[in-house]
Design a protein around this motif. Structure first.
Motif, mmCIF file in Angstrom:
data_model
loop_
_atom_site.group_PDB
_atom_site.id
_atom_site.type_symbol
_atom_site.label_atom_id
_atom_site.label_comp_id
_atom_site.label_asym_id
_atom_site.label_seq_id
_atom_site.Cartn_x
_atom_site.Cartn_y
_atom_site.Cartn_z
ATOM 1 N N ASN A 27 0.823 -1.160 -0.046
ATOM 2 C CA ASN A 27 -0.076 0.029 -0.041
ATOM 3 C C ASN A 27 0.767 1.176 0.162
ATOM 4 O O ASN A 27 0.544 2.425 0.459
ATOM 5 C CB ASN A 27 -1.111 0.081 1.189
ATOM 6 C CG ASN A 27 -1.928 -1.231 0.942
ATOM 7 O OD1 ASN A 27 -2.577 -1.411 0.086
ATOM 8 N ND2 ASN A 27 -2.030 -1.875 2.221
ATOM 9 N N GLY A 28 2.188 1.170 -0.586
ATOM 10 C CA GLY A 28 2.897 2.440 -0.626
ATOM 11 C C GLY A 28 2.262 3.476 -1.289
ATOM 12 O O GLY A 28 2.578 4.751 -0.995
ATOM 13 N N ASP A 29 1.569 3.204 -2.375
ATOM 14 C CA ASP A 29 1.025 4.156 -3.362
ATOM 15 C C ASP A 29 0.131 4.903 -2.354
ATOM 16 O O ASP A 29 -0.006 6.234 -2.757
ATOM 17 C CB ASP A 29 0.864 3.575 -4.558
ATOM 18 C CG ASP A 29 -0.222 2.425 -4.478
ATOM 19 O OD1 ASP A 29 -0.462 1.906 -3.252
ATOM 20 O OD2 ASP A 29 -1.141 2.020 -5.463
ATOM 21 N N LYS A 30 -0.567 4.177 -1.790
ATOM 22 C CA LYS A 30 -1.852 4.699 -1.087
ATOM 23 C C LYS A 30 -1.170 5.906 0.067
ATOM 24 O O LYS A 30 -1.806 6.980 0.187
ATOM 25 C CB LYS A 30 -2.710 3.828 -0.269
ATOM 26 C CG LYS A 30 -3.432 3.421 -1.318
ATOM 27 C CD LYS A 30 -4.500 1.997 -0.817
ATOM 28 C CE LYS A 30 -5.270 1.487 -1.737
ATOM 29 N NZ LYS A 30 -6.115 0.232 -1.196
ATOM 30 N N PHE A 31 -0.017 5.186 0.599
ATOM 31 C CA PHE A 31 0.464 6.275 1.548
ATOM 32 C C PHE A 31 1.086 7.456 1.039
ATOM 33 O O PHE A 31 1.101 8.223 1.703
ATOM 34 C CB PHE A 31 1.610 5.648 2.551
ATOM 35 C CG PHE A 31 2.492 6.172 3.578
ATOM 36 C CD1 PHE A 31 1.746 6.611 4.632
ATOM 37 C CD2 PHE A 31 3.762 6.427 3.145
ATOM 38 C CE1 PHE A 31 2.428 7.635 5.651
ATOM 39 C CE2 PHE A 31 4.407 7.319 4.188
ATOM 40 C CZ PHE A 31 3.859 7.924 5.097
ATOM 41 N N TYR A 32 1.796 7.401 0.055
ATOM 42 C CA TYR A 32 2.132 8.281 -1.041
ATOM 43 C C TYR A 32 1.438 9.616 -1.168
ATOM 44 O O TYR A 32 1.533 10.667 -0.886
ATOM 45 C CB TYR A 32 2.985 7.752 -2.036
ATOM 46 C CG TYR A 32 3.876 9.221 -2.824
ATOM 47 C CD1 TYR A 32 5.118 9.204 -2.550
ATOM 48 C CD2 TYR A 32 3.315 9.795 -3.986
ATOM 49 C CE1 TYR A 32 5.948 10.210 -3.274
ATOM 50 C CE2 TYR A 32 3.981 10.636 -4.512
ATOM 51 C CZ TYR A 32 5.258 10.808 -4.089
ATOM 52 O OH TYR A 32 5.917 11.741 -4.830
ATOM 53 N N GLU A 33 0.270 9.117 -1.588
ATOM 54 C CA GLU A 33 -0.914 9.873 -1.809
ATOM 55 C C GLU A 33 -1.384 10.740 -0.474
ATOM 56 O O GLU A 33 -1.866 11.849 -0.401
ATOM 57 C CB GLU A 33 -2.182 9.262 -2.367
ATOM 58 C CG GLU A 33 -3.101 10.148 -3.027
ATOM 59 C CD GLU A 33 -4.097 9.127 -3.716
ATOM 60 O OE1 GLU A 33 -5.383 9.357 -3.453
ATOM 61 O OE2 GLU A 33 -3.795 8.478 -4.540
#
Length: 176
Positions: A27-33
């Motif tokens: 879920n790194g992309d969600k955290f980045y956002e």
């Protein structure tokens, strides 16, 4: 072992031997956002709902609301993030001790649920551009002292972290 197999194995060793600062976990992309939303909502002293923030560690003020295991993980991430400086700021007119210090941690929340941390870390350093530094400690004493400072975002599960794109490593002169 065939030559092709040996080359593939060697390439694997070569690639894994390099330290890449940023890490994208599950879920790194969600955290980045989410980190971008946090920055927009908390760009002043206070945050806009549903976001909030709390200082949970400040090295200078000797404030720590972090458990020792979490603080240890964040220190490790800070040290890992600073490794990239060898290919960035330290390629210029700076020299550092290589001992990374965790300076501060802000926890940020969405709807009172911990989303992640924004960490700040630094290393003692010297500006070597105009002091005749030749690589020896003796000539280093003629150089201006300061700290290299950088910040990163770390997810609440500590599996994702990346440099703050608004605050890459910079040298700050010591003011005594």
């Amino acid at each position: 072992m065939s030559v092709k197999t040996a080359l593939v194995a060697l390439l694997g060793i070569f690639v894994t031997s390099f330290s890449f600062a940023d890490q994208m976990g599950p879920n790194g992309d969600k955290f980045y956002e989410e980190a971008a939303h946090f920055e927009n909502a908390c760009n002043a002293d206070s945050c806009k709902a549903p976001y909030s923030k709390q200082v949970v560690y400040n090295q200078k003020a000797k404030l720590s609301k972090l458990s020792e295991p979490v603080k240890g993980v964040l220190r490790g991430i800070a040290a890992e993030q600073a490794q990239i400086w060898g290919d960035t700021i330290l390629e210029g007119d700076y020299y550092s001790t290589g001992r990374t210090r965790l300076d501060g941690v802000v926890a940020y929340f969405k709807n009172d649920v911990l989303v992640g941390y924004k960490i700040q870390y630094s290393e003692k350093a010297w500006y070597t551009g105009d002091c005749g530094f030749d690589g020896s400690r003796e000539t280093l004493k003629n150089c201006k002292e300061g700290r290299i400072v950088e910040g990163s975002y770390v997810s609440s599960d500590t599996q994702t972290y990346f440099s703050d794109e608004e605050r890459y490593a910079e040298f700050s002169f010591q003011t005594n």
